[in-house]
Design a protein around this motif. Structure first.
Motif: not given
Length: 469
Positions: A132-146
């Motif tokens: 649960p520590n791996y969630n969208f809230e702490n998966f920061i968006e950038g060009i490489s993963n958009k």
């Protein structure tokens, strides 16, 4: 006369001291302050999110046993974490409710056993094995993963309607594949708790399959996996050359896909580069969407660092953040490891986090480059060498000397930076992805056959690598 909470806490510390090393005691328990004992709850203040997480991961059972012994059975533990030291802001976090007598974490060992469909748990009883520590809230968006992040969110919100089935995410180690697929699974369970979601590594799937063969329960094994609504397999490249495992997974894949169940797969390379994999399985991997997770660029690396620093309640100067973002460019995992190391050194040696400490840790952890090559530096060097104005690179001119400068700059950018071809094209002449690839191929071919051109190229490289100033 009853003892005060502080006196009781001192007794706890004496017991803890007997059960850990002197260094462990000084590092992790000396900074703890007992602030209160009310309604059978002991509140302890810890200096940062990092210390809280470390205590939870390594010492929560010891703490709970000692509290029950000294304060009384049923005593609860509450951490008061310093989230912002400057403004004296704290956050209260409950200790994880693990059984005091538990000798080991719950179901990792059971997960190694082949499941029996006759005893298959109901949806609410199936442990999805998600972090649960791996969630969208702490998966920061950038060009490489958009792209993969956006598609992952779409799948999480509408798992039954998704046309991205399977979702095949690939990229080098440490770029966030495991984080992203766990985030998808966690979001699905949050929105659709009745869904049977299961995350596991390809290696664990292989262990389970081998166990089922040994116990003559292969049919039960297959039947169990055919009941899953969302199946997430990490590192499918580990199926390579395992023919029988591939055959079994092929049948499970077909059943799930035909019945509208979602499959999410990760790999360290695209399907076309997977050796030792059956063609019919590779074909199915390509049925849905292939999404690449690239290494994060400097802007994204900085955003990831700032997010983690904020989450951990740390105080790290901007110059240190910028230094790490510039020099640690291989993976997200490396970035997080550097921050953890900084915090550990700071706590153990009671030192402020500064540029000197950061440089010391970065030198030990990664291949260190004092001044990484940038696209701006490349353009400045190549244009200067050929005496061409940088503004001319962004015109539509097809003059040979200008085209040559563009092509060499693109080739060097691909070689010396971690930018995608699309980003290089934008920064050098506002060209597209295909133009960059074509230019790089032309330069590579010319270097093999044109000695004069090769000499000029080597001269430019020498200038590029020379320290400024």
């Amino acid at each position: 006369m009853e003892s005060s909470p502080q006196v009781l806490w001192e007794r706890c510390l004496q017991i803890i001291k007997e059960n850990v090393t002197e260094q462990q005691y000084k590092t992790w328990f000396t900074p703890i302050i007992c602030t209160s004992y009310e309604q059978e709850t002991v509140t302890v203040q810890v200096p940062s999110q990092f210390v809280y997480e470390y205590l939870e991961e390594h010492y929560v059972n010891l703490l709970r046993r000692v509290l029950n012994r000294v304060f009384g059975a049923g005593t609860k533990l509450l951490y008061r974490v310093e989230a912002d030291k400057t403004n004296n802001i704290t956050v209260d976090l409950e200790a994880s409710p693990r059984p005091v007598a538990a000798a080991a974490p719950r179901p990792v060992t059971n997960a190694n056993k082949a499941p029996n469909v006759l005893q298959a748990p109901m949806p609410q009883d199936l442990d999805p094995q998600l972090n649960p520590n791996y969630n969208f809230e702490n998966f920061i968006e950038g060009i490489s993963n958009k792209l993969p992040r956006s598609v992952g969110q779409a799948i999480a919100e509408h798992p039954k309607q998704s046309t991205f089935n399977p979702l095949f995410i690939y990229g080098p180690s440490g770029v966030g594949k495991t984080h992203l697929v766990n985030a998808i699974g966690t979001k699905i369970k949050e929105l659709y708790p009745q869904k049977r979601v299961l995350y596991l590594s390809a290696h664990l799937f292989q262990v389970q399959y081998t166990d089922s063969v040994r116990n003559n329960t292969v049919n039960d094994f297959i039947n169990f996996y055919q009941t899953i609504d969302v199946l997430i397999i990490d590192d499918v490249q580990e199926f390579a050359s395992l023919t029988k495992t591939q055959n079994t997974f092929f049948h499970i894949f077909n059943h799930l896909h035909q019945n509208g169940r979602q499959l999410i797969l990760t790999s360290d390379r695209p399907p076309i580069a997977l050796q030792g994999m059956e063609e019919r399985l590779l074909t199915r991997f390509k049925w849905g969407l292939l999404a690449e997770l690239e290494k994060p660029n400097q802007e994204l690396r900085r955003a990831i660092l700032l997010s983690k620093i904020h989450r951990d309640g740390l105080s790290i100067p901007d110059e240190v953040v910028n230094f790490i973002a510039e020099n640690v460019n291989d993976s997200v995992r490396d970035l997080e490891g550097i921050v953890n190391s900084l915090m550990a050194y700071s706590v153990v040696y009671n030192k402020d986090i500064d540029l000197g400490l950061a440089e010391q840790i970065v030198r030990r952890a990664v291949r260190f480059e004092k001044k990484p090559v940038t696209v701006d530096h490349i353009l400045e060097t190549v244009c200067g060498y050929f005496n061409v104005g940088q503004n001319e690179i962004f015109t539509k001119s097809r003059k040979q000397n200008i085209v040559q400068v563009r092509q060499i700059a693109m080739y060097l950018a691909q070689k010396y930076t971690d930018l995608s071809s699309s980003k290089i094209g934008v920064l050098i002449g506002k060209r597209n992805h295909a133009t960059v690839l074509h230019s790089c191929n032309l330069v590579a071919d010319r270097l093999k056959i044109d000695k004069s051109f090769k000499q000029k190229f080597e001269d430019i490289e020498a200038i590029l690598k020379k320290p400024k100033g």
